[in-house]
Design an enzyme around this catalytic site. Structure first.
Site, short mmCIF file in Angstrom:
data_model
loop_
_atom_site.label_atom_id
_atom_site.label_comp_id
_atom_site.label_asym_id
_atom_site.label_seq_id
_atom_site.Cartn_x
_atom_site.Cartn_y
_atom_site.Cartn_z
N GLU A 237 10.13 3.87 -4.43
CA GLU A 237 9.60 2.56 -4.83
C GLU A 237 9.69 2.32 -6.34
OE1 GLU A 237 6.12 1.15 -2.58
OE2 GLU A 237 5.48 0.15 -4.41
N ASN A 245 5.53 -4.37 0.30
CA ASN A 245 4.10 -4.54 0.00
C ASN A 245 3.65 -5.99 0.09
OD1 ASN A 245 3.96 -1.79 -0.57
ND2 ASN A 245 4.56 -2.10 -2.71
N HIS A 248 0.06 -6.95 0.80
CA HIS A 248 -0.73 -5.72 0.88
C HIS A 248 -1.76 -5.57 -0.23
CE1 HIS A 248 1.86 -4.67 4.14
NE2 HIS A 248 1.41 -3.44 4.23
#
Ligand code: NAD
Ligand code: GLY
Length: 366
Positions: A237, A245, A248
């Site tokens: 990442e 994400n 998230h």
């Protein structure tokens, strides 16, 4: 059987997707030339359904498995339970050449994977995901870890499994609310990467909810393929993987301030994604039509899309968000959608903008 490969050079691994795969667990593990001793880690609910066939399959293939049980639920994803696993592994003399089988949903997978990443400085592990969410997302890509009271997944590691076995039969015993929660991650792939998948979900949601075999297999394989492509390009990442994400940051914040008790992960990120879509419309020009399509698909999947927070809850939400891994130098970084199928990462979003996009709703966290 559908197979998707996660391309990570000498750490590449297959994701197999089919009915009846738990019965073939031992056979698939035997192909990997793993050690003879292994530990099957599962939670009490999953174990009731699947530990016997999993252990029997491993034994029939010549392995010597032991079983380690854990409580079910997000509140069990703790360092305390990780330590309990370490003690069991030591008691059963699990060695460097041994391996762990994570049999369960994302909570078991994240926690057992973290145990595998750290016990004896790391041993092999195999993922046998038994929830839709785990089959399309958490079992793939090597993110493992546990929660702290301060926030979700704040302790963890990257540790790739050797194999992922998605047994579609296991989804039949999954409570409907959990299946719908898994759809939140499925819909996410459509928003972040694949407009055709999103349109298919709009068309075929009723079939998917009925677990129509061909639809279910195709959709799970499509999600795994997207995740494999993303992880293959950016395992740790540093860039692209951040697209996963979407929704998230807020979702994790909602889970943390409700002490992991009110919302399932999928439900929290459903609210997070719809809110992120509204912020995207206000900030980077996502069309009102796409925002409406996104909101409607989550609603049709039976997922929550809004939350009403008191001022005190809102303050706690912002404190929780500040602890999120996606915050840099105090700036909240969001993934925002330009259109369905395309997102951009690293977008600075102000607390005022988040507040405006969180819609009032009759339900409350109290
Ligand atoms: P979960 O593991 O708690 O499973 C949901 C519930 O269903 C549990 O009570 C479990 O006992 C039960 N269950 C599981 N499989 C069953 C089956 N086949 N039949 C009957 N009951 C069954 O939750 P989840 O939604 O799978 O995972 C959520 C977790 O995954 C969160 O902690 C989230 O942070 C994590 N996650 C991790 C990643 C990652 O990349 N590592 C990605 C997404 C989510
Ligand atoms: N679920 C987010 C990731 O795997 O990166």
């Amino acid at each position: 059987m559908r197979t998707v490969k996660v391309p990570l050079a000498n750490r590449s691994y297959p994701i197999h997707i089919a009915a009846g795969l738990i019965a073939a667990l031992g056979k698939h593990c035997a192909r990997l030339k793993l050690g003879q001793r292994c530990a099957v880690i599962s939670d009490s609910t999953v174990a009731r359904h699947y530990s016997k066939p999993a252990l029997a399959s491993l034994k029939a293939a010549g392995f010597a498995p032991v079983f380690i049980g854990q409580p079910a639920g997000e509140q069990a994803k703790t360092l305390k339970n990780v330590q309990a696993c370490y003690n069991q592994l030591a008691k059963h003399r699990i060695e460097r050449g041994s391996f762990i089988v994570a049999l369960g949903g994302g909570i078991v997978g994240d926690m057992a994977g973290f145990v595998a990443a750290t016990y004896l400085r790391g041993i092999d592990f195999v993922q046998v995901p038994t929830t839709l969410l785990a089959q399309v997302d958490s079992s793939v890509g090597g993110k493992v870890g546990v929660n702290l009271p301060a926030g979700k997944n704040l302790v963890g590691a990257f540790h790739q499994p050797k194999l992922v076995l998605c047994d579609l039969d296991t989804l039949r015993t999954l409570p409907e609310r959990e299946f719908r929660a898994g759809l939140a991650e499925v819909i996410k792939y459509g928003i972040i990467y694949d407009a055709k998948l999103f349109a298919r979900l709009e068309r075929e949601l009723p079939k998917l909810l009925k677990q129509h075999p061909a639809t279910l297999t195709a959709v799970i394989a499509c999600c795994c393929q997207i995740k494999a492509e993303v992880v293959g390009q950016d395992e740790k990442e540093t860039g692209l993987r951040a697209i996963l994400n979407f929704g998230h940051t807020l979702g994790h914040g909602l889970e943390a301030i409700s002490k992991y008790g009110k919302y399932l992960h999928g439900e929290a990120i459903s609210i997070g994604q719809v809110t992120a879509a509204k912020i995207s419309q206000a900030q980077i020009g996502l069309s009102a039509k796409d925002t409406a399509r996104i909101t409607t698909l989550f609603e049709n999947a039976g997922l929550p899309t809004r939350v009403k927070l008191t001022p005190a809850q809102t303050r706690r939400l912002f404190t929780a968000i500040q602890l999120d891994k996606k915050v840099t130098a105090g700036q909240i970084n969001f993934v925002l959608a330009k259109k369905i199928g395309q997102v951009i990462t690293g977008q600075k979003v102000s607390p005022a903008s988040i507040r405006q996009s969180l819609n009032p709703h009759p339900s409350s966290l109290n």
